[in-house]
Write an enzyme that holds these catalytic residues in place. Structure first.
Site, mmCIF file in Angstrom:
data_model
loop_
_atom_site.group_PDB
_atom_site.id
_atom_site.type_symbol
_atom_site.label_atom_id
_atom_site.label_comp_id
_atom_site.label_asym_id
_atom_site.label_seq_id
_atom_site.Cartn_x
_atom_site.Cartn_y
_atom_site.Cartn_z
ATOM 1 N N ASP A 1 0.844 -1.202 0.000
ATOM 2 C CA ASP A 1 0.000 0.000 0.000
ATOM 3 C C ASP A 1 0.875 1.246 0.000
ATOM 4 O O ASP A 1 1.696 1.451 0.895
ATOM 5 C CB ASP A 1 -0.902 -0.002 1.239
ATOM 6 C CG ASP A 1 -1.812 1.217 1.298
ATOM 7 O OD1 ASP A 1 -2.991 1.080 0.943
ATOM 8 O OD2 ASP A 1 -1.336 2.298 1.709
ATOM 9 N N TYR B 1 2.627 10.195 -0.599
ATOM 10 C CA TYR B 1 3.789 9.750 0.167
ATOM 11 C C TYR B 1 5.103 10.105 -0.523
ATOM 12 O O TYR B 1 6.152 10.094 0.115
ATOM 13 C CB TYR B 1 3.756 8.237 0.388
ATOM 14 C CG TYR B 1 2.530 7.710 1.084
ATOM 15 C CD1 TYR B 1 1.626 8.552 1.728
ATOM 16 C CD2 TYR B 1 2.263 6.343 1.107
ATOM 17 C CE1 TYR B 1 0.497 8.056 2.353
ATOM 18 C CE2 TYR B 1 1.149 5.832 1.735
ATOM 19 C CZ TYR B 1 0.258 6.692 2.347
ATOM 20 O OH TYR B 1 -0.855 6.181 2.962
ATOM 21 N N LYS C 1 -3.095 5.741 -4.249
ATOM 22 C CA LYS C 1 -4.184 6.681 -3.988
ATOM 23 C C LYS C 1 -4.033 7.952 -4.813
ATOM 24 O O LYS C 1 -2.923 8.380 -5.117
ATOM 25 C CB LYS C 1 -4.212 7.024 -2.492
ATOM 26 C CG LYS C 1 -4.236 5.793 -1.600
ATOM 27 C CD LYS C 1 -4.087 6.128 -0.128
ATOM 28 C CE LYS C 1 -3.835 4.877 0.693
ATOM 29 N NZ LYS C 1 -2.427 4.417 0.599
ATOM 30 N N HIS D 1 -7.788 9.545 -1.858
ATOM 31 C CA HIS D 1 -7.087 9.587 -0.577
ATOM 32 C C HIS D 1 -7.890 10.292 0.514
ATOM 33 O O HIS D 1 -7.959 9.825 1.647
ATOM 34 C CB HIS D 1 -5.727 10.269 -0.750
ATOM 35 C CG HIS D 1 -4.727 9.869 0.276
ATOM 36 N ND1 HIS D 1 -3.370 9.923 0.056
ATOM 37 C CD2 HIS D 1 -4.871 9.397 1.532
ATOM 38 C CE1 HIS D 1 -2.720 9.495 1.134
ATOM 39 N NE2 HIS D 1 -3.617 9.180 2.046
#
Length: 297
Positions: free
Chosen positions: A47, A52, A81, A115
């Site tokens: 994931d 990120y 996401k 997200h």
């Protein structure tokens, strides 16, 4: 069957591993190494997210891990996401996904999530995800951090029921109302922050059960979530902990002890709408892609 090969069937028939590795707050290099390590030790779900900043490293880790273990692409379930600032219409979201696929070095995504429910764009964005799903670029679509009001609105305005709602879920934050609502609509709850950002590890009840079952506090929590049928992603960059977090399949927590953990719910969230920039101009989170070092070749 209990184990890292165990899957749960999503509402569109896709099989998703029930326990996976998350890479939030991880550099590209650490993401690569953690993913390779996780795949080596049997993890089959990874994931990540555009926000990120580590999709390139995660992608290298996936490819290296598959090569080292002799696996095929279909053996690994990859979630990423759609970043808040890149939500919008189909043309915009489609280009973003193409970029993410390029960064990950993949031809398709197994699970693509919105997200956060950016109020101005999440419905339009979800319609874009529906189209991408029909085109076969993603195998399943879903959302993250959707409360019941926003989920209700999405269900009213969309054609495809989300397969997943990824939420903060741990012993002190059990999202009972959201879990009940989502379950009633065939939406699988997936846990982020399953250890409560480490806070749950020091809970006296968890510590007592760890001693009783001769397990770590993390193993008690992850086994509790497993027995609650919550899909879980847990983060670590340390091989010992990556292995330890997956070593939860040779014991079972009793019904009585499950209830003891169930009673720990405080209905407190580490991060929620009051902290979320897109809903609160004074919020702290969700406004930019994290800056992490590039992957070293």
């Amino acid at each position: 069957m209990d184990g890292l090969q165990s899957t749960i069937k999503l509402n569109n028939g896709v099989e998703m591993p029930r326990l996976g590795l998350g890479v939030w707050k991880t550099s590209n290099n650490d993401s690569r190494d953690a993913v390779v390590t996780a795949i080596k030790h049997g993890y089959r779900a990874i994931d990540t997210a555009r926000e990120y900043g580590n999709e390139p490293g995660t992608g290298v880790g996936i490819r290296e891990g598959m090569q080292q273990e002799g696996l095929k692409r279909e053996d690994i379930f990859v979630t990423t996401k759609l970043y808040n600032g890149e939500q919008g219409d189909y043309d915009k979201v489609s280009k973003v996904l193409d970029k993410q696929l390029s960064d990950l070095g993949l031809d398709y995504i197994d699970l693509y999530l919105i997200h956060w429910p950016v109020d101005a764009t999440y419905l339009e964005s979800y319609h874009a995800l529906e189209r991408l799903y029909k085109e076969g670029k993603v195998r399943a679509i879903g959302v993250s951090n959707f409360d019941n009001d926003r989920m209700s609105k999405l269900l009213e305005e969309s054609e495809i029921v989300p397969a997943i709602n990824q939420m903060e879920f741990n012993p002190t934050q059990q999202e009972k109302e959201i879990l009940s609502f989502d379950s009633s609509h065939g939406i699988q709850l997936e846990a982020w922050s399953p250890l409560g950002a480490g806070k749950s590890l020091n809970n006296p009840v968890i510590e007592a059960l760890a001693k009783k079952y001769s397990r770590s506090a993390a193993q008690i929590i992850l086994r509790w979530e497993w027995q609650r049928d919550i899909v879980t992603v847990v983060k670590s960059v340390h091989e010992k902990r990556i292995v330890e977090n997956s070593d939860i399949f040779d014991f079972e927590i009793s019904d009585e002890d499950m209830q003891r953990i169930n009673q720990l719910d405080e209905n407190k969230r580490d991060l929620w709408y009051d902290d979320f920039t897109w809903h609160n101009p004074n919020g702290r989170y969700g406004n930019e892609i994290e800056k992490v070092p590039d992957i070293k070749k």
